[in-house]
Design an enzyme around this catalytic site. Structure first.
Site, PDB file in Angstrom:
ATOM      1  N   TYR A 186      -0.636 -60.718  32.857  1.00 14.28           N
ATOM      2  CA  TYR A 186       0.014 -61.884  33.482  1.00 14.28           C
ATOM      3  C   TYR A 186       1.456 -61.621  33.873  1.00 14.28           C
ATOM      4  CZ  TYR A 186      -4.158 -64.358  32.268  1.00 14.28           C
ATOM      5  OH  TYR A 186      -5.469 -64.745  32.206  1.00 14.28           O
ATOM      6  N   GLY A 187       2.248 -61.106  32.901  1.00 17.24           N
ATOM      7  CA  GLY A 187       3.656 -60.888  33.181  1.00 17.24           C
ATOM      8  C   GLY A 187       3.837 -59.871  34.299  1.00 17.24           C
ATOM      9  N   GLU A 231      -1.688 -48.990  35.146  1.00 14.83           N
ATOM     10  CA  GLU A 231      -2.576 -49.681  34.213  1.00 14.83           C
ATOM     11  C   GLU A 231      -3.509 -48.667  33.555  1.00 14.83           C
ATOM     12  OE1 GLU A 231      -3.329 -52.770  32.809  1.00 14.83           O
ATOM     13  OE2 GLU A 231      -4.881 -51.549  31.866  1.00 14.83           O
ATOM     14  N   ASN A 271     -10.573 -63.002  28.836  1.00 14.21           N
ATOM     15  CA  ASN A 271     -10.260 -64.229  28.094  1.00 14.21           C
ATOM     16  C   ASN A 271     -11.134 -65.404  28.518  1.00 14.21           C
ATOM     17  OD1 ASN A 271      -8.955 -65.515  30.304  1.00 14.21           O
ATOM     18  ND2 ASN A 271      -7.013 -64.544  29.782  1.00 14.21           N
ATOM     19  N   GLY A 272     -10.966 -66.509  27.762  1.00 11.46           N
ATOM     20  CA  GLY A 272     -11.770 -67.707  27.994  1.00 11.46           C
ATOM     21  C   GLY A 272     -11.224 -68.585  29.102  1.00 11.46           C
ATOM     22  N   VAL A 321       0.720 -44.916  30.289  1.00 14.60           N
ATOM     23  CA  VAL A 321       2.102 -44.490  30.064  1.00 14.60           C
ATOM     24  C   VAL A 321       2.249 -44.067  28.611  1.00 14.60           C
ATOM     25  CG1 VAL A 321       4.498 -45.241  30.005  1.00 14.60           C
ATOM     26  CG2 VAL A 321       3.018 -45.923  31.898  1.00 14.60           C
ATOM     27  N   GLU A 339      -9.578 -75.091  20.017  1.00 13.21           N
ATOM     28  CA  GLU A 339     -10.519 -75.115  21.130  1.00 13.21           C
ATOM     29  C   GLU A 339     -11.931 -75.180  20.551  1.00 13.21           C
ATOM     30  OE1 GLU A 339      -9.281 -71.159  22.442  1.00 13.21           O
ATOM     31  OE2 GLU A 339     -11.378 -70.555  22.348  1.00 13.21           O
ATOM     32  N   HIS A 342      -4.218 -63.823  20.490  1.00 14.20           N
ATOM     33  CA  HIS A 342      -2.957 -64.268  21.096  1.00 14.20           C
ATOM     34  C   HIS A 342      -1.745 -63.547  20.509  1.00 14.20           C
ATOM     35  CE1 HIS A 342      -5.064 -68.446  21.804  1.00 14.20           C
ATOM     36  NE2 HIS A 342      -5.536 -67.500  22.600  1.00 14.20           N
ATOM     37  N   GLY A 387       3.952 -61.079  27.059  1.00 11.68           N
ATOM     38  CA  GLY A 387       3.876 -61.916  25.871  1.00 11.68           C
ATOM     39  C   GLY A 387       4.805 -61.493  24.744  1.00 11.68           C
ATOM     40  N   ASN A 447      -2.985 -71.954  23.950  1.00 14.48           N
ATOM     41  CA  ASN A 447      -3.355 -70.657  24.505  1.00 14.48           C
ATOM     42  C   ASN A 447      -2.218 -70.185  25.417  1.00 14.48           C
ATOM     43  OD1 ASN A 447      -5.466 -72.808  24.313  1.00 14.48           O
ATOM     44  ND2 ASN A 447      -6.724 -71.005  24.074  1.00 14.48           N
ATOM     45  N   PHE A 477      -1.454 -67.857  28.079  1.00 15.33           N
ATOM     46  CA  PHE A 477      -1.164 -67.129  29.331  1.00 15.33           C
ATOM     47  C   PHE A 477      -0.395 -67.919  30.377  1.00 15.33           C
ATOM     48  CE2 PHE A 477      -5.805 -67.911  30.614  1.00 15.33           C
ATOM     49  CZ  PHE A 477      -5.549 -68.694  31.730  1.00 15.33           C
TER      50      PHE A 477
HETATM   51  P1  FDA Z   1      -1.949 -58.335  28.871  1.00 17.39           P
HETATM   52  O1  FDA Z   1      -2.451 -57.922  27.535  1.00 17.39           O
HETATM   53  O2  FDA Z   1      -2.731 -59.335  29.632  1.00 17.39           O
HETATM   54  O3  FDA Z   1      -1.824 -57.065  29.806  1.00 17.39           O
HETATM   55  C1  FDA Z   1      -1.264 -55.857  29.370  1.00 17.39           C
HETATM   56  C2  FDA Z   1      -1.895 -54.734  30.155  1.00 17.39           C
HETATM   57  O4  FDA Z   1      -1.147 -53.535  29.945  1.00 17.39           O
HETATM   58  C3  FDA Z   1      -3.338 -54.415  29.744  1.00 17.39           C
HETATM   59  O5  FDA Z   1      -4.139 -54.393  30.883  1.00 17.39           O
HETATM   60  C4  FDA Z   1      -3.228 -53.040  29.088  1.00 17.39           C
HETATM   61  O6  FDA Z   1      -4.383 -52.239  29.275  1.00 17.39           O
HETATM   62  C5  FDA Z   1      -2.039 -52.454  29.796  1.00 17.39           C
HETATM   63  N1  FDA Z   1      -1.334 -51.431  29.012  1.00 17.39           N
HETATM   64  C6  FDA Z   1      -0.985 -51.475  27.706  1.00 17.39           C
HETATM   65  N2  FDA Z   1      -0.338 -50.367  27.341  1.00 17.39           N
HETATM   66  C7  FDA Z   1      -0.270 -49.582  28.442  1.00 17.39           C
HETATM   67  C8  FDA Z   1       0.262 -48.284  28.695  1.00 17.39           C
HETATM   68  N3  FDA Z   1       0.875 -47.600  27.737  1.00 17.39           N
HETATM   69  N4  FDA Z   1       0.125 -47.766  29.936  1.00 17.39           N
HETATM   70  C9  FDA Z   1      -0.492 -48.465  30.932  1.00 17.39           C
HETATM   71  N5  FDA Z   1      -1.025 -49.698  30.731  1.00 17.39           N
HETATM   72  C10 FDA Z   1      -0.909 -50.247  29.507  1.00 17.39           C
HETATM   73  N6  FDA Z   1      -5.097 -66.859  26.532  1.00 17.39           N
HETATM   74  C11 FDA Z   1      -5.121 -68.068  27.136  1.00 17.39           C
HETATM   75  O7  FDA Z   1      -4.074 -68.582  27.542  1.00 17.39           O
HETATM   76  N7  FDA Z   1      -6.314 -68.718  27.295  1.00 17.39           N
HETATM   77  C12 FDA Z   1      -7.497 -68.210  26.838  1.00 17.39           C
HETATM   78  O8  FDA Z   1      -8.564 -68.812  27.018  1.00 17.39           O
HETATM   79  C13 FDA Z   1      -7.468 -66.950  26.173  1.00 17.39           C
HETATM   80  N8  FDA Z   1      -8.611 -66.402  25.649  1.00 17.39           N
HETATM   81  C14 FDA Z   1      -8.593 -65.100  25.181  1.00 17.39           C
HETATM   82  C15 FDA Z   1      -9.792 -64.480  24.815  1.00 17.39           C
HETATM   83  C16 FDA Z   1      -9.782 -63.137  24.445  1.00 17.39           C
HETATM   84  C17 FDA Z   1     -11.070 -62.474  24.038  1.00 17.39           C
HETATM   85  C18 FDA Z   1      -8.562 -62.408  24.435  1.00 17.39           C
HETATM   86  C19 FDA Z   1      -8.522 -60.965  24.053  1.00 17.39           C
HETATM   87  C20 FDA Z   1      -7.372 -63.034  24.787  1.00 17.39           C
HETATM   88  C21 FDA Z   1      -7.378 -64.376  25.162  1.00 17.39           C
HETATM   89  N9  FDA Z   1      -6.209 -65.003  25.560  1.00 17.39           N
HETATM   90  C22 FDA Z   1      -6.250 -66.279  26.089  1.00 17.39           C
HETATM   91  C23 FDA Z   1      -4.907 -64.319  25.480  1.00 17.39           C
HETATM   92  C24 FDA Z   1      -4.384 -63.840  26.830  1.00 17.39           C
HETATM   93  O9  FDA Z   1      -5.379 -63.117  27.520  1.00 17.39           O
HETATM   94  C25 FDA Z   1      -3.138 -62.987  26.587  1.00 17.39           C
HETATM   95  O10 FDA Z   1      -2.173 -63.815  25.961  1.00 17.39           O
HETATM   96  C26 FDA Z   1      -2.552 -62.429  27.865  1.00 17.39           C
HETATM   97  O11 FDA Z   1      -3.483 -61.629  28.548  1.00 17.39           O
HETATM   98  C27 FDA Z   1      -1.309 -61.612  27.572  1.00 17.39           C
HETATM   99  O12 FDA Z   1      -0.675 -61.312  28.794  1.00 17.39           O
HETATM  100  P2  FDA Z   1       0.382 -60.138  28.907  1.00 17.39           P
HETATM  101  O13 FDA Z   1       0.958 -60.169  30.267  1.00 17.39           O
HETATM  102  O14 FDA Z   1       1.306 -60.239  27.748  1.00 17.39           O
HETATM  103  O15 FDA Z   1      -0.428 -58.781  28.685  1.00 17.39           O
END
Ligand code: FDA
Length: 498
Positions: free
Chosen positions: A15-16, A35, A114-115, A245, A354, A439, A467, A477, A479
């Protein structure tokens, strides 16, 4: 040594990162997104991009030989997880002792698995967790912007009350009301019109075909269908999948050099190269970003990084539980939750739970919840020189406040409904699962490890955008909050740093 150079680099594509990349591209800045996961755009032998939750295969899991589902047993039997071939699958469970963290792997990060629940936090709680952020601007501009960009929608109220696929949620809601608790409709990025047509048999099924956590083949507006194509459409942004990375450093002239491994879907390293950039945005998620920064500080590569890097990590108070029911909940249960129990205003036991599906394809006479609680406990990250790893310190006892709050609320529901908790779902006889989180939040908290717009303290042109900025809890939640904060921060950074 010859190396590539690009003005802006973004690590990760969640997301970010996605929001940041779009705004950089719109501003005319050439940007590369790196990625580590794959691009999920190609169908497998079964004609589908993602595998089903009921028959998971190699596509489900990031390099393991067995799936690692959150619900691990039914009637204590190990009937859920399956042996699989190691592969760059879409869901990872990163284990750190007593805590494991689920994250999405692929172009789109967590949005793939995610959901889809898209919840704007209660304003007073947002003001409490991030008091130095102008809440007026957030609620007037950036939350609405994030909701619009992500394609957040709500189900048609009449359909929600009558459709088969949310019978489970209505039954569960009834029990909450019987106990005097409030419930709420939860907005989502899954297209509810599409889901309605799934139920009518007009389109291929996804949410109604037990798809969630290992990806959705239809219906969900994940980031690869919202922010990321728009970013690429600016003509200035490229996204590089299967690029992991490893480290980064700063050169004398203030530019950054990132060391990146290119891997294939089987995990073979195809090559390692360096990419230089002027502006470096860390969007690798709470774990990924914090790990990169803690390693950089503690190996002496970025010695001016402060003590706040690696601190303030939390689980958003996550705890999962199930209740045994006597009445039917439906055979087809939508994988996307649409109702929640909102007890957040309770001063003693604040819980936002939820009502989650049990999309098993048959009625297991139970209802499942992912509860978000107000757990003040925080973890911290430590660098271990002996194996060059970064470890999250989180003790199992730190989950106790979450269990206490969830126990109080669900005891009340069970009393009113004459029901009981299930204690056969998590591999042993615990009724509450608090050894994982969906989360992960914090590690590089806004205003502490960074300034008030995500600029890492001690280093120019280095930013955190995911995050890890949020101090361990959002009460809902996360995101939408992550996206809105990223939108806010990049607007300021573009105006002042470019
Ligand atoms: P996010 O984790 O989305 O992205 C980080 C990315 O960086 C990943 O694609 C990763 O592979 C990549 N990465 C990491 N290290 C790296 C490296 N060294 N080199 C290159 N790439 C790298 N939230 C919500 O609001 N509603 C919901 O319904 C849900 N449900 C849910 C279900 C499940 C099963 C999960 C696992 C999570 C949720 N969430 C959720 C949480 C939500 O998905 C989560 O908070 C966000 O994706 C976090 O966003 P970020 O931008 O922080 O990182």
């Amino acid at each position: 040594r010859q190396r590539d150079f690009v003005p802006a680099l973004v690590i990760g594509s969640g997301y970010g990162s996605a929001a940041t990349a779009l705004r950089l591209g719109e501003a005319g800045i050439r940007t590369q997104v790196l990625e580590m996961g794959r691009l999920w755009d190609t169908a497998g032998a079964d004609g589908k991009i993602f595998c089903s939750m009921l028959q998971p295969d190699h596509r489900s899991t990031w390099f393991q030989d067995r799936t690692e589902a959150p619900l691990s047993s039914v009637l204590w039997a190990d009937v859920i997880n399956r042996d699989i071939e190691p592969y760059a699958g879409v869901l990872d469970r990163v284990r750190h002792g007593d805590m494991s963290v689920y994250v999405g792997r692929g172009v789109g990060g967590g949005s793939l698995v995610n959901g889809g629940m898209a919840v704007t936090p209660q304003r007073d709680y947002f003001e409490e967790i991030l008091p130095s952020v102008d809440a007026g601007r957030m609620y007037g501009k950036y939350f609405p912007l994030a909701n619009r960009m992500l394609g957040v929608n709500t189900p048609d109220p009449e359909w929600l009350e009558t459709c088969d696929s949310y019978q489970y949620a209505r039954v569960s809601r009834g029990h909450a009301h019987d106990a005097g608790l409030h419930t709420t409709v939860v907005p989502n990025v899954y297209d509810f019109d599409y889901m309605r047509r799934e139920e009518a048999g007009e389109v291929p099924q996804s949410a109604l075909a037990s798809e969630v956590i290992y990806g959705n083949n239809h219906g969900k507006r994940s980031l690869d269908r919202s922010y990321l194509p728009e970013a690429i459409g600016t003509g200035n942004v490229t996204v590089h999948a299967l690029h992991r990375v490893r480290t980064f450093r700063q050169e004398q002239d203030g530019t950054y050099v990132v060391t990146v491994e290119q891997i294939d879907e089987l995990g073979n390293v195809l090559g390692t190269r360096e990419i230089g950039c002027r502006w470096l945005f860390l969007g690798a998620g709470s774990l990924g970003t914090t790990e990169l920064l803690v390693r950089a500080r503690d190996t002496g590569v970025l010695p001016r990084l402060g003590a706040a890097v690696g601190e303030g990590w939390g689980t958003n108070g996550n705890v999962m539980l199930g209740r045994a029911l006597a009445e039917p909940t439906g055979q087809i249960q939508s994988g996307m939750p649409a109702l929640g129990i909102n007890n957040w205003r309770d001063p003693k036991y604040p819980v936002f739970a939820e009502i989650a599906p049990v999309p098993a394809g048959l009625d297991l006479l139970m209802t499942l919840y992912l509860a978000i609680t107000r757990n003040p406990e925080r973890g911290r990250f430590r660098y271990l020189p002996e194996n060059d790893s970064v470890r999250l310190d989180w003790d199992i006892d730190q989950g106790a406040p979450s269990v206490e709050a969830a126990d109080a609320v669900f005891r009340r529901i069970n009393r009113a409904a004459g029901t009981e908790l299930r204690n056969d779902l998590f591999g042993d006889d615990r009724a509450f699962e608090n050894r994982f989180t969906y989360h992960p939040l914090g590690g590089c908290v806004l205003g502490e490890a960074t300034d008030l717009h995500g600029r890492v303290r001690g280093y120019r042109n280095l930013y955190v955008t995911d995050g890890s900025l949020i101090p361990g809890s959002t009460g809902v939640n996360p995101f939408v909050t992550i996206t809105a904060l990223a939108e806010r921060n990049i607007e300021r950074v573009l105006a002042e740093d470019f």
